[in-house]
Motif scaffolding. Sequence first.
Motif, PDB file in Angstrom:
ATOM      1  N   VAL A 315       0.866  -1.174   0.000  1.00 52.98           N
ATOM      2  CA  VAL A 315       0.000   0.000   0.000  1.00 52.98           C
ATOM      3  C   VAL A 315       0.906   1.229   0.000  1.00 52.98           C
ATOM      4  O   VAL A 315       1.780   1.362   0.860  1.00 52.98           O
ATOM      5  N   SER A 316       0.693   2.111  -0.962  1.00 51.97           N
ATOM      6  CA  SER A 316       1.519   3.310  -1.083  1.00 51.97           C
ATOM      7  C   SER A 316       0.719   4.542  -0.695  1.00 51.97           C
ATOM      8  O   SER A 316      -0.482   4.635  -0.968  1.00 51.97           O
ATOM      9  N   LEU A 317       1.413   5.486  -0.089  1.00 48.43           N
ATOM     10  CA  LEU A 317       0.829   6.775   0.272  1.00 48.43           C
ATOM     11  C   LEU A 317       1.398   7.849  -0.638  1.00 48.43           C
ATOM     12  O   LEU A 317       2.594   7.859  -0.946  1.00 48.43           O
ATOM     13  N   PHE A 318       0.536   8.759  -1.070  1.00 49.60           N
ATOM     14  CA  PHE A 318       0.950   9.878  -1.913  1.00 49.60           C
ATOM     15  C   PHE A 318       0.589  11.180  -1.191  1.00 49.60           C
ATOM     16  O   PHE A 318      -0.211  11.196  -0.248  1.00 49.60           O
ATOM     17  N   THR A 319       1.162  12.271  -1.657  1.00 53.07           N
ATOM     18  CA  THR A 319       0.916  13.554  -1.011  1.00 53.07           C
ATOM     19  C   THR A 319       1.008  14.679  -2.021  1.00 53.07           C
ATOM     20  O   THR A 319       1.688  14.554  -3.046  1.00 53.07           O
ATOM     21  N   LEU A 320       0.295  15.782  -1.735  1.00 54.86           N
ATOM     22  CA  LEU A 320       0.472  16.996  -2.503  1.00 54.86           C
ATOM     23  C   LEU A 320       1.710  17.723  -1.974  1.00 54.86           C
ATOM     24  O   LEU A 320       2.005  17.672  -0.771  1.00 54.86           O
ATOM     25  N   VAL A 321       2.418  18.421  -2.852  1.00 46.45           N
ATOM     26  CA  VAL A 321       3.591  19.206  -2.456  1.00 46.45           C
ATOM     27  C   VAL A 321       3.466  20.593  -3.059  1.00 46.45           C
ATOM     28  O   VAL A 321       2.923  20.762  -4.159  1.00 46.45           O
ATOM     29  N   TYR A 464      -5.535   9.940  -0.479  1.00 48.59           N
ATOM     30  CA  TYR A 464      -4.543   9.778  -1.535  1.00 48.59           C
ATOM     31  C   TYR A 464      -3.606   8.604  -1.220  1.00 48.59           C
ATOM     32  O   TYR A 464      -2.469   8.778  -0.783  1.00 48.59           O
ATOM     33  N   ARG A 465      -4.095   7.383  -1.444  1.00 47.77           N
ATOM     34  CA  ARG A 465      -3.314   6.160  -1.249  1.00 47.77           C
ATOM     35  C   ARG A 465      -3.791   5.130  -2.259  1.00 47.77           C
ATOM     36  O   ARG A 465      -4.883   5.238  -2.811  1.00 47.77           O
ATOM     37  N   GLU A 466      -2.948   4.126  -2.496  1.00 49.42           N
ATOM     38  CA  GLU A 466      -3.326   3.118  -3.486  1.00 49.42           C
ATOM     39  C   GLU A 466      -2.493   1.853  -3.296  1.00 49.42           C
ATOM     40  O   GLU A 466      -1.453   1.870  -2.630  1.00 49.42           O
ATOM     41  N   CYS A 515      -5.333  -4.590   1.369  1.00 44.48           N
ATOM     42  CA  CYS A 515      -5.180  -5.059  -0.019  1.00 44.48           C
ATOM     43  C   CYS A 515      -6.349  -5.956  -0.417  1.00 44.48           C
ATOM     44  O   CYS A 515      -6.787  -5.947  -1.575  1.00 44.48           O
ATOM     45  N   GLY A 516      -6.858  -6.726   0.549  1.00 46.10           N
ATOM     46  CA  GLY A 516      -7.986  -7.592   0.247  1.00 46.10           C
ATOM     47  C   GLY A 516      -9.260  -6.827   0.027  1.00 46.10           C
ATOM     48  O   GLY A 516     -10.147  -7.264  -0.718  1.00 46.10           O
ATOM     49  N   GLU A 517      -9.397  -5.666   0.679  1.00 42.95           N
ATOM     50  CA  GLU A 517     -10.611  -4.864   0.542  1.00 42.95           C
ATOM     51  C   GLU A 517     -10.543  -3.895  -0.638  1.00 42.95           C
ATOM     52  O   GLU A 517     -11.529  -3.223  -0.938  1.00 42.95           O
ATOM     53  N   ALA A 518      -9.378  -3.828  -1.282  1.00 47.99           N
ATOM     54  CA  ALA A 518      -9.214  -2.858  -2.373  1.00 47.99           C
ATOM     55  C   ALA A 518     -10.115  -3.199  -3.551  1.00 47.99           C
ATOM     56  O   ALA A 518     -10.455  -4.356  -3.793  1.00 47.99           O
ATOM     57  N   ASP A 519     -10.463  -2.178  -4.284  1.00 47.37           N
ATOM     58  CA  ASP A 519     -11.276  -2.364  -5.478  1.00 47.37           C
ATOM     59  C   ASP A 519     -10.482  -3.141  -6.520  1.00 47.37           C
ATOM     60  O   ASP A 519      -9.377  -2.754  -6.889  1.00 47.37           O
ATOM     61  N   THR A 520     -11.011  -4.229  -7.007  1.00 50.98           N
ATOM     62  CA  THR A 520     -10.299  -5.048  -7.981  1.00 50.98           C
ATOM     63  C   THR A 520     -10.710  -4.744  -9.401  1.00 50.98           C
ATOM     64  O   THR A 520     -10.322  -5.443 -10.338  1.00 50.98           O
ATOM     65  N   GLY A 521     -11.480  -3.703  -9.572  1.00 48.18           N
ATOM     66  CA  GLY A 521     -11.900  -3.339 -10.921  1.00 48.18           C
ATOM     67  C   GLY A 521     -10.810  -2.647 -11.681  1.00 48.18           C
ATOM     68  O   GLY A 521      -9.792  -2.254 -11.125  1.00 48.18           O
ATOM     69  N   PRO A 522     -10.962  -2.451 -12.983  1.00 52.31           N
ATOM     70  CA  PRO A 522      -9.954  -1.810 -13.801  1.00 52.31           C
ATOM     71  C   PRO A 522      -9.832  -0.340 -13.460  1.00 52.31           C
ATOM     72  O   PRO A 522     -10.758   0.269 -12.953  1.00 52.31           O
TER      73      PRO A 522
END
Length: 522
Positions: A315-321, A464-466, A515-522
């Motif tokens: 799981v990655s975290l992103f941020t605005l800068v 903002y994570r994915e 990761c198991g709860e993440a959306d598995t759609g395209p």
Amino acid sequence: MEWITAENVVAVATALLGVLVSLGAVWIDRFKPQRKRLGYRVQLNTPLHKEGDDRDGGVMTVRDGEVLGSAAAGATLVLLRIENDRDLDIGIDDYGVVPAEHALRITFGTPAVTVRGVVATVPAGWNGVRDDLDAAPRLGRSGNAVLVPRVALDTGQYFKLLVQLSGPVADRDIKLHGTLAGGSIRRNRSTTPDDQAGRFSPTARTVTVVLTACVVALAAIIVRERTPPPIGCARGSLTVTGSTAFAPVVREAAKAYGKDCPGATVTVDADGSTSGVRELAETGARTKGSPAVVALSDGRGPDSDPRLRAHAVAVSLFTLVVHDSVPVRSLTLEQVRALHRGDVTRWNRLEGPGLPADLPDLPVLLVSRDADSGTREVFQRRVLGRNEAAQSSRDCATVDDPEAKAVRCELDSTAQVLSAVGRLPGALGYAEIGAVAPAKGLHRVDLDGRGPVLEELGTSPYPYREIEYAYTWGDPPADSLTASFLAYLSRGRGQDVVRARGHLPCSTPKGLRICGEADTGP
């Protein structure tokens, strides 16, 4: 002469070296003439303070009260050890001076330092050493020097001199002068404690070190190319492409894998999530079997072929800068969307809660990623709720399209985005959290008052994570480098690299749930 190979030549040379060292040690110990040697070293060099001073120390006294003077201001106490360093006895006649002369002269720095007193100490039972020190001419002092009579020292014998000086002196400036027939006088660097003989002589130590090195070299030659790789390792070459945001993590993991698994080469050539997955699909379609390629994607990539397999890694975290010229520390989602719609083109016109009162009158410069970027796709889906506007600038500072509402440029990598935001006043961009720390000239911006905190994943609504996915063409063979490296990245030592870089491995209990709860759609 088939035996003449590089390994055999090294082995023979190593064996001969070991034999020669052993013969040399025997010659040194049995046949080489020994030389006498008188050694000395400083065992104490400390200031001497008067009684009642706040500093550590006190008055040094002796029984007769005459050998050492009283502790005056600036006085220094030095303890010297003078010893027989070798296996040959040192006699009275070895000093080469007449009985009426002092054999040794010990100087202490410059003439500005004078010797105020000196006393000798001798271990109990060494009466001969004590008698020689008391014989004429007796132990004395002159200016900055201590004068020592001829003293016979058997093997292992020594005496010590306690000297009071008028001022400080460095250890290196304390020197012993004299001559020794058939021998030498040297400063002794040894740290061997008093009355404790060394376990190995210098010769024995040298022989031991050289022979050990020879044995290790021979053993290395014997086992060379015969040691199998560690369990779970594989040999060969693997290319990793795709996400530039996750690329630094994979590069570090690839380096660690190469050390743990000799014979494996993992090359990271990141060019964007979408581009990487599409390149893998094209390579797999024209290659028989499973190509040695892994494509990383920030979130689900374009599953354009059913033979593509997605493996959740982290799981990655992103941020605005934002550039440091803009003192904004938090923005609401609506404020971010207004900026990207072009509704607000100058920072001092931005309105809403949590903003500082002194926003600068600077243009809003939107620095974004190109269309192949998974970081951009995640930003659009989880923050903007829509696609970003069209590119209107090539240099990220001036508008090329006069009808554009916002100044917006697109760059090829996370590193380029951070560099542009850090050098352009008023610039706003986004990046993977682990890449932001070393960047200069910018700072992170929270969303709705919440920041990207790894420990809060699963409980914080920070948007903002994915999930980071690793795509392969079909299921790679179990004994392939592709399968081995993916297992290393998600469950082996690579998991420590993932966590250290600010990501949550999907194989951890919390990671499995997210990761198991993440959306598995395209």
